[in-house]
Design a protein around this motif. Structure first.
Motif, short mmCIF file in Angstrom:
data_model
loop_
_atom_site.label_atom_id
_atom_site.label_comp_id
_atom_site.label_asym_id
_atom_site.label_seq_id
_atom_site.Cartn_x
_atom_site.Cartn_y
_atom_site.Cartn_z
N ARG A 163 0.83 -1.20 0.00
CA ARG A 163 0.00 0.00 0.00
C ARG A 163 0.87 1.26 0.00
NH1 ARG A 163 -4.27 1.79 4.75
NH2 ARG A 163 -5.17 3.57 3.64
N ILE A 164 1.95 1.25 0.79
CA ILE A 164 2.84 2.41 0.84
C ILE A 164 3.48 2.66 -0.51
CG2 ILE A 164 5.03 3.25 1.78
CD1 ILE A 164 4.20 1.89 4.44
N ARG A 165 3.96 1.60 -1.14
CA ARG A 165 4.58 1.75 -2.47
C ARG A 165 3.58 2.29 -3.48
NH1 ARG A 165 7.05 -3.29 -0.93
NH2 ARG A 165 9.26 -2.98 -0.54
N LYS A 170 1.78 6.74 -6.96
CA LYS A 170 0.74 7.66 -7.42
C LYS A 170 1.15 9.11 -7.17
CE LYS A 170 -3.18 4.50 -6.79
NZ LYS A 170 -4.43 4.25 -6.03
N ALA A 171 1.80 9.36 -6.03
CA ALA A 171 2.24 10.72 -5.71
C ALA A 171 3.26 11.23 -6.72
CB ALA A 171 2.83 10.77 -4.30
N GLU A 172 4.15 10.34 -7.18
CA GLU A 172 5.16 10.73 -8.15
C GLU A 172 4.57 10.93 -9.54
OE1 GLU A 172 7.81 7.47 -7.78
OE2 GLU A 172 8.15 7.86 -5.64
N ALA A 173 3.49 10.21 -9.85
CA ALA A 173 2.96 10.23 -11.21
C ALA A 173 1.89 11.30 -11.44
CB ALA A 173 2.38 8.86 -11.56
N THR A 174 1.22 11.72 -10.39
CA THR A 174 0.10 12.63 -10.59
C THR A 174 0.59 14.02 -11.00
OG1 THR A 174 -1.84 13.64 -9.58
CG2 THR A 174 0.06 13.31 -8.16
N GLU A 181 0.47 15.56 -2.53
CA GLU A 181 0.74 15.83 -1.12
C GLU A 181 -0.08 14.93 -0.22
OE1 GLU A 181 0.88 19.62 1.96
OE2 GLU A 181 0.38 19.92 -0.15
N ALA A 182 -1.35 14.74 -0.56
CA ALA A 182 -2.21 13.88 0.26
C ALA A 182 -1.75 12.43 0.22
CB ALA A 182 -3.65 14.00 -0.22
N LEU A 183 -1.38 11.96 -0.96
CA LEU A 183 -0.94 10.57 -1.08
C LEU A 183 0.35 10.32 -0.32
CD1 LEU A 183 -1.66 10.12 -4.90
CD2 LEU A 183 -2.82 8.90 -3.05
N THR A 267 13.91 6.98 -2.48
CA THR A 267 13.59 6.81 -3.89
C THR A 267 12.55 7.82 -4.34
OG1 THR A 267 14.12 4.45 -3.78
CG2 THR A 267 12.76 5.19 -5.63
N SER A 268 11.51 8.01 -3.53
CA SER A 268 10.44 8.93 -3.90
C SER A 268 10.94 10.36 -3.95
CB SER A 268 9.29 8.80 -2.91
OG SER A 268 8.22 9.66 -3.26
N LEU A 269 11.70 10.80 -2.93
CA LEU A 269 12.19 12.17 -2.91
C LEU A 269 13.20 12.43 -4.02
CD1 LEU A 269 12.59 12.78 0.93
CD2 LEU A 269 10.78 13.61 -0.59
N LEU A 270 13.98 11.41 -4.38
CA LEU A 270 14.92 11.59 -5.48
C LEU A 270 14.18 11.75 -6.80
CD1 LEU A 270 17.91 11.73 -6.17
CD2 LEU A 270 17.90 9.25 -6.48
N VAL A 271 13.11 10.99 -6.99
CA VAL A 271 12.30 11.13 -8.19
C VAL A 271 11.70 12.54 -8.25
CG1 VAL A 271 10.17 10.37 -9.30
CG2 VAL A 271 11.80 8.69 -8.48
N GLN A 272 11.15 12.99 -7.13
CA GLN A 272 10.55 14.32 -7.09
C GLN A 272 11.60 15.41 -7.35
OE1 GLN A 272 7.68 15.31 -4.00
NE2 GLN A 272 7.56 13.14 -3.42
N GLY A 273 12.79 15.25 -6.74
CA GLY A 273 13.84 16.24 -6.92
C GLY A 273 14.34 16.31 -8.36
#
Length: 413
Positions: A163-165, A170-174, A181-183, A267-273
């Motif tokens: 569920r976390i993944r 979804k947060a990275e793709a939206t 932010e909510a996700l 991984t998520s923050l690096l994608v966002q950055g």
């Protein structure tokens, strides 16, 4: 066939230069019947790598850094064949094997046997000279050591991690910041709550276990900025990170739920950055200004260091809130005296485990930012990063705080 392989390896693997490789490759190219035995020899080198502390992802990453993607795919082929012989594999291995790069055609179908043999021998030469590194888990077929004896996972953990993944993906793709932010906030809440619950359950049942470790790739370009970001994420999640720049990874030491949080959040923050950096560069180019390597380096350095401050602040708030909740029922016979002593004990355990694994670590200064625009854009991107209001996890162990300021930073290496 073994004699031909022995001759080729003796000629190519123990001498420097292309001439030695050419000699060995010529012998192999003239002996197509030796292909299967040659691959078995390569699998033997892979087996030796496991005994020296390497994992599948480490091996492929190092081959890619030192050679190229073509040889990395060859290494993946050998790894897949070698690991197929084991009935069971250590934790984390299955996921790494699933992510191996695609396999090349079989050697007998390749039109240029000499080039293929040369590639294999150059790969063997690299594998033969692999250094021993700190093990982060048992090799296949061996028992777990004292660093990797964890309490069995709860029955709902796989579902929670899935569920976390999914939330972070979804947060990275939206394309909608509010949704992202909510996700991500929800994912962070699940990670932090899970980590604290694990600590409390372990304390109540007197089955705290021992910290473990994992390795996370920190590859070029801009690896120093990425290492600082990982250090900040690890520290905020009660882990410690030690960077090995030469081998392209950081080793993160901590309890299993916290290691999982570090891997997912980094991984998520690096994608966002990276996405934010690309958008910033596009805006700069649209205004007629060229962007350079210094812009990107400065952007990611500012992004990493600013996130370090945010993570540390959030950690302190999350710890205080959780400690207040834990002490809400002072008459309970099952509640511990408080959360802070439990977390402090885990901090000590992580620090001691890190010192055992890395008794000679040093603090390394990394080059600071030199592009003001890059720094400003990176700071703004960090402020927009979707971490949520809760809950980057509590603070990391002593001596491993994320660096502050614009003049570079320090990390354990």
């Amino acid at each position: 066939m073994e004699s031909v392989i022995d001759q080729a390896c003796a000629a190519a693997l123990y001498a420097e230069g292309d001439a030695a490789l050419d000699t060995g490759a010529s012998l192999l190219a003239a002996a197509p019947d030796a292909d299967d035995a040659l691959h078995r020899r390569g699998e033997e080198f892979v087996t030796r790598a496991w005994g020296r502390g390497w994992l599948p992802a480490d091996l492929v990453r190092f081959v890619r850094l030192e050679l190229d993607e073509r040889r990395a795919v060859l290494a993946a082929t050998l790894i897949a064949a070698e690991t197929a012989r084991y009935g069971e594999l250590p934790p984390r291995w299955r996921a790494q094997l699933d992510e191996l790069p695609g396999r090349p055609p079989a050697p007998r179908n390749k039109p240029d046997r000499f080039s293929y043999a040369s590639d294999l021998l150059e790969l063997f030469r690299l594998l033969l000279r692999l250094p021993a590194i700190e093990p982060v888990g048992p090799a296949p077929g061996t028992a777990a050591d004292h660093l990797h004896l964890h309490r069995p996972p709860a029955a709902d953990e796989p579902r929670m991690l899935t569920r976390i993944r999914a939330l972070l993906a979804k947060a990275e793709a939206t394309g909608f910041p509010e949704e992202a932010e909510a996700l991500t906030a929800k994912a962070q809440e699940l990670m932090a709550r899970h980590s604290i619950d694990e600590a409390l359950i372990a304390a109540r049942s007197h089955s705290a276990g021992s910290p473990g470790a994992c390795r996370i790739g920190v590859e070029p370009p801009y690896e120093s900025a990425k290492a600082i970001l990982l250090d900040a994420v690890a520290s905020a999640n009660r882990c410690q990170a030690v960077w090995n720049g030469d081998l392209g990874f950081s080793t993160v030491v901590g309890f299993e739920p916290d290691l999982e949080a570090v891997e997912l959040l980094f991984t998520s923050l690096l994608v966002q950055g990276t996405a934010a950096m690309t958008r910033a560069e596009a805006g700069q180019r649209a205004s007629g200004r060229k962007r350079t390597k210094t812009f990107r380096q400065s952007f990611l350095m500012a992004y990493a260091q600013r996130l370090g401050s945010r993570l540390a602040d959030s950690a302190e708030r999350a710890t205080a809130e959780a400690d207040a909740d834990t002490g809400a029922d002072p008459e309970s016979t099952t509640a511990p005296t408080g959360l802070l002593p439990v977390l402090a004990a885990r901090d000590v355990a992580v620090t001691e485990a890190t010192e055992r694994m890395f008794p000679r670590t040093t603090t390394t200064r990394v080059r600071g930012a030199t592009d003001l625009d890059g720094w400003n854009h990176g700071t703004e991107a960090a402020d927009r990063a979707r971490m949520g209001s809760y809950r980057e996890g509590p603070h990391g162990g002593p001596g491993n705080r994320p660096p502050r300021g614009r003049g570079g930073g320090e990390i354990m290496a």
